[in-house]
Design an enzyme around this catalytic site. Structure first.
Site, short mmCIF file in Angstrom:
data_model
loop_
_atom_site.label_atom_id
_atom_site.label_comp_id
_atom_site.label_asym_id
_atom_site.label_seq_id
_atom_site.Cartn_x
_atom_site.Cartn_y
_atom_site.Cartn_z
N ASN A 1 0.85 -1.19 0.00
CA ASN A 1 0.00 0.00 0.00
C ASN A 1 0.89 1.24 0.00
O ASN A 1 1.69 1.43 0.92
CB ASN A 1 -0.90 -0.02 1.24
CG ASN A 1 -1.94 1.08 1.24
OD1 ASN A 1 -1.64 2.21 0.86
ND2 ASN A 1 -3.14 0.77 1.67
N HIS B 1 -5.62 3.39 -1.49
CA HIS B 1 -6.90 3.62 -0.81
C HIS B 1 -7.24 5.10 -0.91
O HIS B 1 -6.96 5.86 0.00
CB HIS B 1 -6.83 3.16 0.65
CG HIS B 1 -8.13 3.17 1.37
ND1 HIS B 1 -8.42 2.29 2.38
CD2 HIS B 1 -9.24 3.95 1.22
CE1 HIS B 1 -9.64 2.53 2.83
NE2 HIS B 1 -10.15 3.53 2.15
N ARG C 1 -9.21 8.40 -0.60
CA ARG C 1 -10.33 8.86 0.23
C ARG C 1 -10.88 10.16 -0.33
O ARG C 1 -10.20 10.86 -1.10
CB ARG C 1 -9.87 9.02 1.68
CG ARG C 1 -9.65 7.67 2.37
CD ARG C 1 -9.37 7.84 3.85
NE ARG C 1 -9.57 6.57 4.57
CZ ARG C 1 -8.65 5.64 4.76
NH1 ARG C 1 -7.43 5.82 4.27
NH2 ARG C 1 -8.91 4.55 5.43
N HIS D 1 -3.91 -4.93 7.97
CA HIS D 1 -3.99 -3.89 8.99
C HIS D 1 -3.07 -4.23 10.15
O HIS D 1 -3.29 -5.17 10.90
CB HIS D 1 -5.41 -3.66 9.51
CG HIS D 1 -5.55 -2.31 10.19
ND1 HIS D 1 -5.88 -1.16 9.49
CD2 HIS D 1 -5.35 -1.92 11.46
CE1 HIS D 1 -5.92 -0.13 10.32
NE2 HIS D 1 -5.57 -0.56 11.53
N ASP D 2 -2.03 -3.42 10.29
CA ASP D 2 -1.05 -3.53 11.37
C ASP D 2 -0.24 -4.82 11.36
O ASP D 2 0.38 -5.18 12.37
CB ASP D 2 -1.71 -3.35 12.75
CG ASP D 2 -2.16 -1.92 12.98
OD1 ASP D 2 -1.67 -1.02 12.27
OD2 ASP D 2 -3.00 -1.70 13.87
N HIS E 1 -4.11 11.67 0.95
CA HIS E 1 -2.91 10.94 0.54
C HIS E 1 -3.03 10.60 -0.95
O HIS E 1 -2.67 11.43 -1.79
CB HIS E 1 -2.63 9.72 1.42
CG HIS E 1 -3.84 9.00 1.93
ND1 HIS E 1 -4.74 8.38 1.08
CD2 HIS E 1 -4.29 8.79 3.20
CE1 HIS E 1 -5.69 7.81 1.81
NE2 HIS E 1 -5.47 8.05 3.08
N GLU F 1 -8.75 0.07 -2.72
CA GLU F 1 -9.60 -0.06 -1.54
C GLU F 1 -10.45 1.19 -1.38
O GLU F 1 -10.02 2.28 -1.76
CB GLU F 1 -8.76 -0.22 -0.27
CG GLU F 1 -7.86 -1.43 -0.23
CD GLU F 1 -7.05 -1.49 1.05
OE1 GLU F 1 -6.51 -2.57 1.33
OE2 GLU F 1 -6.95 -0.47 1.76
N THR G 1 -8.18 5.81 9.59
CA THR G 1 -7.75 4.56 8.97
C THR G 1 -8.85 3.54 9.16
O THR G 1 -9.71 3.69 10.04
CB THR G 1 -6.44 4.06 9.60
OG1 THR G 1 -5.97 2.91 8.86
CG2 THR G 1 -6.61 3.70 11.06
#
Length: 237
Positions: free
Chosen positions: A7, A43, A45, A190-191, A50, A70, A100
């Site tokens: 990502n 991703h 938004r 995620h993480d 970003h 995404e 997030t």
């Protein structure tokens, strides 16, 4: 081998902080592939804090591996995805201003909506993935939408990993088995990071792809991008 999709949102965040085109999101995506990444994830938004819509259009002809977009499937998002036609669209239930992704879809209350979105994407030849947690009934419901895959939200695993790795991963193992049994492909994200990724993949069967951004880009500040991608790929062997 489990695929690693990088990502590149955080590269765009850094670029946008100063203006101009440094670092260059397009070049970083090309380099990620050159260093061994199996895909590129973005991703976008609505506030374009970003990744921008223009980035998505610019990246599409450059990505030679898999391109994953995404986002929350608003009409604006759907217009973008159907125009760009990535390899995969990952549907997340993010509110417009969320920092997030921090939860998966509750499928039953959104069944009609998600079925309609999945149908539109599949008609365009785009693989679909729905972002969910580990609730087994919810995963079974996801299969009824017609989606190709789910992406497991791994935030809770990462939060509990240091205290009790076996307990942290157990719900994801069961979720993976359930997804496989109802015919769903399995992604996760995620993480996930160099500290917990190898353990996760060793205990979660049927895993096809992980999408990693924040941790990977942060590690690259210390290790360099090429060495970082290699290290993440080594965790997935």
């Amino acid at each position: 081998m489990i695929n690693l999709s990088v990502n590149v949102n955080k590269i765009a965040t850094l670029r946008n902080a100063r203006g101009g085109n440094t670092p260059d999101v397009q070049q970083v995506a090309i380099d990620c592939e050159r260093f061994g990444a199996d895909g590129i994830t973005v991703h976008p938004r609505p506030d374009e804090r970003h990744i921008r819509r223009s980035d998505v259009y610019a990246l599409r002809p450059l990505v030679r591996t898999e391109f994953n977009i995404e986002g929350y499937p608003s009409e604006q998002f759907m217009d973008l995805v159907l125009s760009v036609r990535p390899t995969q669209a990952t549907l997340v239930p993010d509110a417009p201003g969320v920092l997030t992704s921090s939860a998966g879809w509750e499928i039953e209350p959104n069944m009609d909506f998600l079925c309609g979105i999945v149908d539109r994407l599949k008609e365009a030849g785009i693989r679909t993935s729905i972002f969910v947690g580990t609730d087994l009934d919810n995963i079974r419901a996801a299969a009824r939408t017609g989606t190709d895959r789910i992406e497991l939200y791994t935030g809770p695993f990462a939060e509990e990993f240091d205290a009790d790795p076996d307990r942290a991963v157990a719900p994801f193992t069961q979720a993976a088995i359930t997804a496989h049994n109802v015919g769903l492909g399995l992604n996760a994200g995620h993480d996930l990071n160099l500290h917990n990724l190898k353990f996760f993949q060793q205990h979660v069967p049927h895993l096809t792809e992980v999408s990693i951004g924040h941790a990977l880009i942060s590690d690259a500040l210390y290790l360099g991008l090429e060495a970082t991608i290699k290290a993440y790929k080594d965790c997935l062997k």
